[in-house]
Scaffold this motif. Structure first.
Motif, PDB file in Angstrom:
ATOM      1  N   ARG A  50       0.397  -1.215  -0.136  1.00  0.00           N
ATOM      2  CA  ARG A  50      -0.205   0.114  -0.128  1.00  0.00           C
ATOM      3  C   ARG A  50       0.820   1.112  -0.148  1.00  0.00           C
ATOM      4  NH1 ARG A  50      -5.644   0.426   3.899  1.00  0.00           N
ATOM      5  NH2 ARG A  50      -5.684  -1.734   2.626  1.00  0.00           N
ATOM      6  N   GLN A  51       2.139   1.573   0.777  1.00  0.00           N
ATOM      7  CA  GLN A  51       2.632   2.527   0.956  1.00  0.00           C
ATOM      8  C   GLN A  51       3.485   2.471  -0.739  1.00  0.00           C
ATOM      9  OE1 GLN A  51       6.044   1.909   3.523  1.00  0.00           O
ATOM     10  NE2 GLN A  51       4.973   1.256   4.773  1.00  0.00           N
ATOM     11  N   THR A  52       3.845   1.850  -1.274  1.00  0.00           N
ATOM     12  CA  THR A  52       3.940   1.920  -2.824  1.00  0.00           C
ATOM     13  C   THR A  52       3.320   2.068  -3.623  1.00  0.00           C
ATOM     14  OG1 THR A  52       6.242  -0.235  -2.225  1.00  0.00           O
ATOM     15  CG2 THR A  52       5.786   0.944  -4.277  1.00  0.00           C
ATOM     16  N   ALA A  53       2.417   1.956  -3.368  1.00  0.00           N
ATOM     17  CA  ALA A  53       0.948   2.333  -4.344  1.00  0.00           C
ATOM     18  C   ALA A  53       1.015   3.315  -4.664  1.00  0.00           C
ATOM     19  CB  ALA A  53       0.094   0.889  -4.615  1.00  0.00           C
ATOM     20  N   ALA A  54       1.184   3.747  -3.477  1.00  0.00           N
ATOM     21  CA  ALA A  54       0.641   5.416  -2.438  1.00  0.00           C
ATOM     22  C   ALA A  54       1.788   6.494  -3.272  1.00  0.00           C
ATOM     23  CB  ALA A  54       0.514   6.113  -1.276  1.00  0.00           C
ATOM     24  N   ALA A  55       2.913   5.930  -3.087  1.00  0.00           N
ATOM     25  CA  ALA A  55       4.387   7.536  -3.553  1.00  0.00           C
ATOM     26  C   ALA A  55       4.140   7.261  -5.250  1.00  0.00           C
ATOM     27  CB  ALA A  55       5.412   5.842  -3.026  1.00  0.00           C
ATOM     28  N   LEU A  56       3.993   5.927  -5.587  1.00  0.00           N
ATOM     29  CA  LEU A  56       4.428   5.193  -6.775  1.00  0.00           C
ATOM     30  C   LEU A  56       3.968   6.870  -7.795  1.00  0.00           C
ATOM     31  CD1 LEU A  56       4.407   2.165  -7.735  1.00  0.00           C
ATOM     32  CD2 LEU A  56       6.523   3.272  -7.953  1.00  0.00           C
ATOM     33  N   LEU A  57       2.288   7.295  -6.657  1.00  0.00           N
ATOM     34  CA  LEU A  57       1.397   8.684  -7.966  1.00  0.00           C
ATOM     35  C   LEU A  57       1.639   9.823  -7.514  1.00  0.00           C
ATOM     36  CD1 LEU A  57      -2.063   7.477  -6.536  1.00  0.00           C
ATOM     37  CD2 LEU A  57      -0.929   7.060  -8.784  1.00  0.00           C
ATOM     38  N   THR A  58       2.778   9.787  -6.778  1.00  0.00           N
ATOM     39  CA  THR A  58       3.649  10.917  -6.500  1.00  0.00           C
ATOM     40  C   THR A  58       4.850  11.739  -7.052  1.00  0.00           C
ATOM     41  OG1 THR A  58       4.810  10.157  -4.078  1.00  0.00           O
ATOM     42  CG2 THR A  58       2.796  11.310  -3.827  1.00  0.00           C
ATOM     43  N   ASP A  59       5.825  12.426  -7.344  1.00  0.00           N
ATOM     44  CA  ASP A  59       7.055  12.103  -7.501  1.00  0.00           C
ATOM     45  C   ASP A  59       8.269  12.433  -6.411  1.00  0.00           C
ATOM     46  OD1 ASP A  59       6.197  13.254 -10.181  1.00  0.00           O
ATOM     47  OD2 ASP A  59       5.632  16.034  -9.446  1.00  0.00           O
ATOM     48  N   SER A  60       7.621  12.034  -5.619  1.00  0.00           N
ATOM     49  CA  SER A  60       8.969  11.303  -4.537  1.00  0.00           C
ATOM     50  C   SER A  60       8.951  10.106  -3.835  1.00  0.00           C
ATOM     51  CB  SER A  60       8.635  12.324  -3.237  1.00  0.00           C
ATOM     52  OG  SER A  60       7.110  11.874  -2.594  1.00  0.00           O
TER      53      SER A  60
END
Length: 419
Positions: free
Chosen positions: A80-90
């Motif tokens: 879940r952490q990775t899925a959320a982070a991949l939607l951002t530039d960070s």
């Protein structure tokens, strides 16, 4: 325990992530370090349980001289952490992936790695590479292989006059004969196998979760028949239930609470230390005239974010670590736990895997390994697991339960194919 990290890919586990963990993944705590030579790359791993694994991957990253690679160890709900982070530039540039790969491919969140893997494609265990392929393109590089096998105590089988089971019928019969007042015949986990078996019995019956042409693979009477036999094990009281530790830990087996146990390859060193040569390993036995011996395999893969600021550098690092540096790959598989390198050539020449039950486990994983297919979604998995629980523990009618699962899988396949 030392196996919490890698066993996640072989048995769905886990709970919901805390909101704070997801927020951290989306924020500025990416572990990037802009000092040093070359572009700055962030590499993410889920939290492995084996001592030394974190230090090892940091050592690998430090050895790479063409970029400044900072490693992040991500506790909590990593997917879940990775899925959320991949939607951002960070988010990460290079990261481990297992469960949500299809959504990330379809969402344009991961880079195509076909050109990196193609020259050595045939050297990867095909069972673990297949779930990384979508529309003939490769989206992840398998890292190490985990597998599960059936451990059996040679002396207990010999005393009971029982041969190592070669079919599910023989497994049911053996478990009954091996059960006494003090010892149960078989341990499939404290839930009777609901959490760990997944599609293994179906594959052993010659079926599959999803066929190669993308259809449900268990719309067959053989599926209900084999699951009814797993229910019989439960109903016959030949399964160990309520053990001090669950299936992934070999404690029940080495303490003599069960004559046979389904567990991971990672348990083999501990079993060897406790029992010497008084054990063997088997695949999950075949069922029916079209069945086949079966062992589940899984592998985290290294992927590259499509939003990486330095995509070429990220791909180059992933290739260097998981294709070129075979010494690091073998070290990662066998120095911090007990796993099989994803490359067939490395598994064949690894000293620790050349003799006894370890060599047999490698052979089984190579010849009889199967992995959950890319099109088998979390919704499919949940529906099937719920049905499996009702069949095994409650005695629900297998045909009725499987019909409901088939409807769910058909709807999911329509959804993902049209995404």
């Amino acid at each position: 325990m030392t196996v919490i990290g890698r066993r996640r890919l072989l048995a769905a586990a886990g709970g919901l992530a805390l909101a704070g963990a997801t927020a951290t993944a989306c924020g500025t705590n990416t572990g990037r370090n802009t000092t040093g030579s070359g572009p700055a790359l962030a590499q993410w791993y889920h939290q492995y349980g084996e001592p030394g694994a974190q230090q090892a991957v940091r050592r690998y990253a430090a050895a790479y001289k063409k970029a400044n690679v900072s490693v992040q160890w991500r506790p909590g709900d990593y997917d879940r952490q990775t899925a959320a982070a991949l939607l951002t530039d960070s988010g990460p540039d290079v990261f481990e992936v297992n469960g949500p790969l299809l959504e990330q491919i379809q969402g344009g969140q991961v880079a195509d790695l076909t050109d990196l893997v193609a020259p050595v494609k045939d050297d990867f265990n095909p069972a673990v590479l297949a779930p990384k392929i979508w529309r003939d393109r490769i989206w992840g590089i398998p890292q190490t292989v985990d597998t599960q096998v059936l451990y059996y105590r040679k002396s207990l089988l010999e005393e009971a006059g029982v041969q190592p089971p070669q079919s599910v019928d023989e497994l049911v019969d053996a478990a009954g004969k091996l059960t006494t007042d003090k010892v149960k015949g078989l341990f499939l986990g404290n839930d009777g196998g609901v959490g760990v078996l997944s599609g293994t019995p179906l594959t052993a019956a010659g079926l599959s979760l999803i066929t190669e042409d993308g259809k449900p693979g268990f719309d067959d009477p053989a599926a209900a028949r084999v699951l009814a036999k797993i229910r019989q094990l439960y109903a016959d009281r030949s399964l160990l239930l309520g053990a001090p530790t669950d299936w992934s830990d070999p404690a029940a087996f080495v303490q003599g609470l069960t004559a046979m146990q389904w567990s991971g390859l990672w348990a083999l060193p501990q079993i060897t230390k406790a029992l010497g040569d008084d054990f063997g390993v088997l695949p999950f036995p075949k069922d029916g005239p079209h069945g086949k011996p079966t062992v589940p395999v899984g592998a985290y893969a290294s992927a590259v974010s499509a939003r990486s600021t330095h995509p070429a550098a990220a791909k180059a690092f992933a290739k260097w670590l998981w294709i070129d540096r075979t010494d690091f790959q073998q070290d990662f598989a066998l120095s911090y736990g007990f796993h099989i390198p994803a490359r067939l050539s490395l598994a064949k020449r690894a000293r620790q895997l050349q003799q006894g039950p370890a060599a047999e486990a490698v052979r089984l994983a190579t010849e009889h390994g199967y992995a959950e297919p890319l099109l088998w979604t979390s919704a499919d998995r949940n529906a099937y697991q719920d049905a499996l629980s009702r069949i095994i523990k409650d005695g629900a009618h297998p045909e009725t339960e499987l019909r409901a699962v088939l409807r769910k899988v058909e709807a999911e396949l329509t959804r993902v194919k049209n995404t």
